[in-house]
Scaffold this motif. Structure first.
Motif, PDB file in Angstrom:
ATOM      1  N   GLN A  62      68.523  28.178  30.925  1.00 45.56           N
ATOM      2  CA  GLN A  62      69.341  27.017  31.269  1.00 45.56           C
ATOM      3  C   GLN A  62      69.214  26.671  32.750  1.00 45.56           C
ATOM      4  OE1 GLN A  62      73.199  28.304  29.324  1.00 45.56           O
ATOM      5  NE2 GLN A  62      73.109  26.191  28.583  1.00 45.56           N
ATOM      6  N   ALA A  63      69.032  27.683  33.588  1.00 39.79           N
ATOM      7  CA  ALA A  63      68.838  27.415  35.015  1.00 39.79           C
ATOM      8  C   ALA A  63      67.507  26.704  35.249  1.00 39.79           C
ATOM      9  CB  ALA A  63      68.892  28.722  35.801  1.00 39.79           C
ATOM     10  N   ALA A  64      66.499  27.070  34.466  1.00 41.54           N
ATOM     11  CA  ALA A  64      65.184  26.448  34.612  1.00 41.54           C
ATOM     12  C   ALA A  64      65.149  25.048  34.009  1.00 41.54           C
ATOM     13  CB  ALA A  64      64.121  27.329  33.951  1.00 41.54           C
ATOM     14  N   HIS A  65      66.034  24.795  33.044  1.00 43.38           N
ATOM     15  CA  HIS A  65      66.062  23.494  32.360  1.00 43.38           C
ATOM     16  C   HIS A  65      67.521  23.035  32.271  1.00 43.38           C
ATOM     17  CE1 HIS A  65      61.878  24.231  31.227  1.00 43.38           C
ATOM     18  NE2 HIS A  65      62.263  25.448  30.866  1.00 43.38           N
ATOM     19  N   PRO A  66      68.024  22.331  33.279  1.00 47.07           N
ATOM     20  CA  PRO A  66      69.445  21.959  33.358  1.00 47.07           C
ATOM     21  C   PRO A  66      69.974  21.191  32.147  1.00 47.07           C
ATOM     22  CG  PRO A  66      68.356  21.570  35.455  1.00 47.07           C
ATOM     23  CD  PRO A  66      67.276  21.904  34.473  1.00 47.07           C
ATOM     24  N   ASN A  67      69.116  20.482  31.435  1.00 48.08           N
ATOM     25  CA  ASN A  67      69.577  19.716  30.274  1.00 48.08           C
ATOM     26  C   ASN A  67      69.624  20.545  28.993  1.00 48.08           C
ATOM     27  OD1 ASN A  67      69.872  17.314  31.748  1.00 48.08           O
ATOM     28  ND2 ASN A  67      67.706  16.789  31.481  1.00 48.08           N
ATOM     29  N   LEU A  68      69.210  21.784  29.083  1.00 47.65           N
ATOM     30  CA  LEU A  68      69.188  22.658  27.914  1.00 47.65           C
ATOM     31  C   LEU A  68      70.597  23.171  27.632  1.00 47.65           C
ATOM     32  CD1 LEU A  68      67.280  24.110  25.870  1.00 47.65           C
ATOM     33  CD2 LEU A  68      67.162  25.996  27.521  1.00 47.65           C
ATOM     34  N   THR A  69      71.060  23.028  26.395  1.00 45.98           N
ATOM     35  CA  THR A  69      72.407  23.469  26.030  1.00 45.98           C
ATOM     36  C   THR A  69      72.339  24.622  25.037  1.00 45.98           C
ATOM     37  OG1 THR A  69      72.632  21.971  24.134  1.00 45.98           O
ATOM     38  CG2 THR A  69      73.238  21.106  26.313  1.00 45.98           C
ATOM     39  N   LEU A  70      73.407  25.419  25.009  1.00 45.82           N
ATOM     40  CA  LEU A  70      73.484  26.505  24.032  1.00 45.82           C
ATOM     41  C   LEU A  70      73.530  25.950  22.609  1.00 45.82           C
ATOM     42  CD1 LEU A  70      75.993  29.005  25.698  1.00 45.82           C
ATOM     43  CD2 LEU A  70      73.519  29.248  25.470  1.00 45.82           C
ATOM     44  N   THR A  71      74.246  24.840  22.447  1.00 45.85           N
ATOM     45  CA  THR A  71      74.318  24.234  21.114  1.00 45.85           C
ATOM     46  C   THR A  71      72.930  23.851  20.618  1.00 45.85           C
ATOM     47  OG1 THR A  71      76.541  23.368  21.538  1.00 45.85           O
ATOM     48  CG2 THR A  71      75.275  22.325  19.768  1.00 45.85           C
ATOM     49  N   GLY A  72      72.151  23.232  21.491  1.00 47.08           N
ATOM     50  CA  GLY A  72      70.797  22.850  21.105  1.00 47.08           C
ATOM     51  C   GLY A  72      69.941  24.053  20.767  1.00 47.08           C
ATOM     52  N   MET A  73      70.046  25.108  21.572  1.00 46.08           N
ATOM     53  CA  MET A  73      69.250  26.308  21.333  1.00 46.08           C
ATOM     54  C   MET A  73      69.594  26.946  19.987  1.00 46.08           C
ATOM     55  SD  MET A  73      69.441  27.914  25.190  1.00 46.08           S
ATOM     56  CE  MET A  73      68.568  29.428  24.810  1.00 46.08           C
ATOM     57  N   TYR A  74      70.893  27.032  19.693  1.00 47.64           N
ATOM     58  CA  TYR A  74      71.290  27.707  18.456  1.00 47.64           C
ATOM     59  C   TYR A  74      71.076  26.831  17.227  1.00 47.64           C
ATOM     60  CZ  TYR A  74      72.852  31.889  20.770  1.00 47.64           C
ATOM     61  OH  TYR A  74      72.870  33.069  21.476  1.00 47.64           O
ATOM     62  N   ASN A  75      71.095  25.515  17.397  1.00 53.33           N
ATOM     63  CA  ASN A  75      70.726  24.646  16.277  1.00 53.33           C
ATOM     64  C   ASN A  75      69.253  24.846  15.912  1.00 53.33           C
ATOM     65  OD1 ASN A  75      73.270  23.538  16.006  1.00 53.33           O
ATOM     66  ND2 ASN A  75      72.813  21.716  17.221  1.00 53.33           N
ATOM     67  N   VAL A  76      68.419  24.982  16.930  1.00 56.94           N
ATOM     68  CA  VAL A  76      66.997  25.227  16.686  1.00 56.94           C
ATOM     69  C   VAL A  76      66.798  26.618  16.086  1.00 56.94           C
ATOM     70  CG1 VAL A  76      64.753  25.559  17.813  1.00 56.94           C
ATOM     71  CG2 VAL A  76      66.189  23.608  18.429  1.00 56.94           C
ATOM     72  N   LEU A  77      67.567  27.590  16.563  1.00 56.78           N
ATOM     73  CA  LEU A  77      67.471  28.945  16.012  1.00 56.78           C
ATOM     74  C   LEU A  77      67.785  28.942  14.519  1.00 56.78           C
ATOM     75  CD1 LEU A  77      67.249  32.005  16.127  1.00 56.78           C
ATOM     76  CD2 LEU A  77      69.591  32.092  17.007  1.00 56.78           C
TER      77      LEU A  77
END
Length: 237
Positions: free
Chosen positions: A13-28
Motif C-alpha cells: 500500500q505504501a508503494a501504491h497509494p491507491n491500493l486498498t485492502l478491500t480491492g486486494m481481498y476481493n481479488v484474493l
C-alpha cells in the motif's frame, strides 16, 4: 506470520497509494474461486502481490489448525480455498460448508471442555503473568449447557414479548452443537436480519435458554456465519 502479513500489506500500500485492502481481498477471493480477473483486477493483483498474500494466509490457516490439533481439516480447507481440486461429487461450496460445520462443532465441544475444566479449578491461562500474577481469581467462562426439562425459570421479567413467528416454532435443541447449527440455519434462511426476540420466537423450550442466544451469535460471528447490522440489534447470515 501475523507480522509478515501486516508488513506485506503495508509495504504494497505504501508503494501504491491507491491500493486498498478491500480491492486486494476481493481479488484474493476471485483467485480462490478460479474466476478470471478483469483488467482492473489484474492491476490490483500485480500491485498488491495478491498471490503472495494468498500464500501467507494459507500458512496462517495451516498454523492455526495445527495449533488446535485439527490438522486433519487442512485438506478440506485447501479445497474450500481453491488450492486443491474438489473430489467427485463435491464442489468448493460443499467443502466450505463442511469445513465451517466441522470447526463449529469442535469449537462448541472445546468450549464445554474448557468450562468443565475451570469448574474443577483448572484454568489454562494464555498470559498468566498478566491474567493471574498472584492468586488471582479466575474469570468465569460461560458454558453452553444442555437444557433441563425441569428448569422452568423464565427470562428476566419485563422482557418485551417477541413478535409472532412466521412459522410454527421448532423445538430448541438440547445439544450445544445442534443449538449453534439451528441458529445458523435460521439466519441463512431468513431474507432479512432478525432481532434476538425474533430468533427466540422461532424456537420453543422451557427454561432460560434465550439467555444463551447472544453467546451463540457471537460464536457464529467469529466464524463468519452471522453478521450484525449497523445498529448491532439485528443479525443476518
Amino acid at each position: 506470520l501475523g507480522e509478515q502479513l501486516d508488513a506485506h500489506r503495508k509495504r504494497q500500500q505504501a508503494a501504491h497509494p491507491n491500493l486498498t485492502l478491500t480491492g486486494m481481498y476481493n481479488v484474493l477471493e476471485k483467485l480462490r474461486s478460479g474466476e478470471a480477473l478483469e483488467p482492473k483486477e489484474r492491476v490490483i493483483h500485480e500491485q498488491g502481490l495478491v498471490s503472495v498474500l494468498r500464500q501467507i494466509h494459507d500458512e496462517i490457516d495451516a498454523a492455526v489448525l495445527q495449533a488446535y490439533g485439527w490438522a486433519d481439516l487442512l485438506p478440506l480447507l485447501r479445497v474450500a480455498h481453491g488450492n486443491d481440486a474438489a473430489g467427485a461429487g463435491q464442489t468448493r461450496e460443499d467443502a466450505k460448508r463442511a469445513f465451517d460445520d466441522a470447526v463449529l462443532e469442535r469449537l462448541v465441544a472445546l468450549n464445554a471442555e474448557r468450562a468443565a475444566e475451570e469448574a474443577r479449578g483448572l484454568v489454562r491461562w494464555l498470559r498468566p503473568e498478566f491474567q493471574n500474577p498472584a492468586v488471582q481469581r479466575a474469570p468465569e467462562q460461560a458454558e453452553l449447557p444442555a437444557d433441563s426439562p425441569d428448569d422452568d425459570a423464565g427470562d428476566e421479567a419485563g422482557t418485551a414479548a417477541p413478535p409472532a413467528p412466521a412459522a410454527k416454532p421448532l423445538p430448541w435443541p438440547k445439544e450445544p452443537v445442534a443449538q449453534v447449527r439451528a441458529v445458523a440455519e435460521l439466519l441463512a434462511a431468513s431474507r432479512t436480519p432478525l432481532s434476538l426476540d425474533e430468533i427466540a420466537a422461532r424456537f420453543t423450550a422451557r427454561g432460560p435458554w434465550k439467555k444463551r442466544l447472544p453467546a451463540l451469535l457471537d460464536m457464529l460471528a467469529a466464524l463468519g456465519r452471522a453478521t450484525p447490522d449497523a445498529s448491532g440489534q439485528r443479525w443476518g447470515a
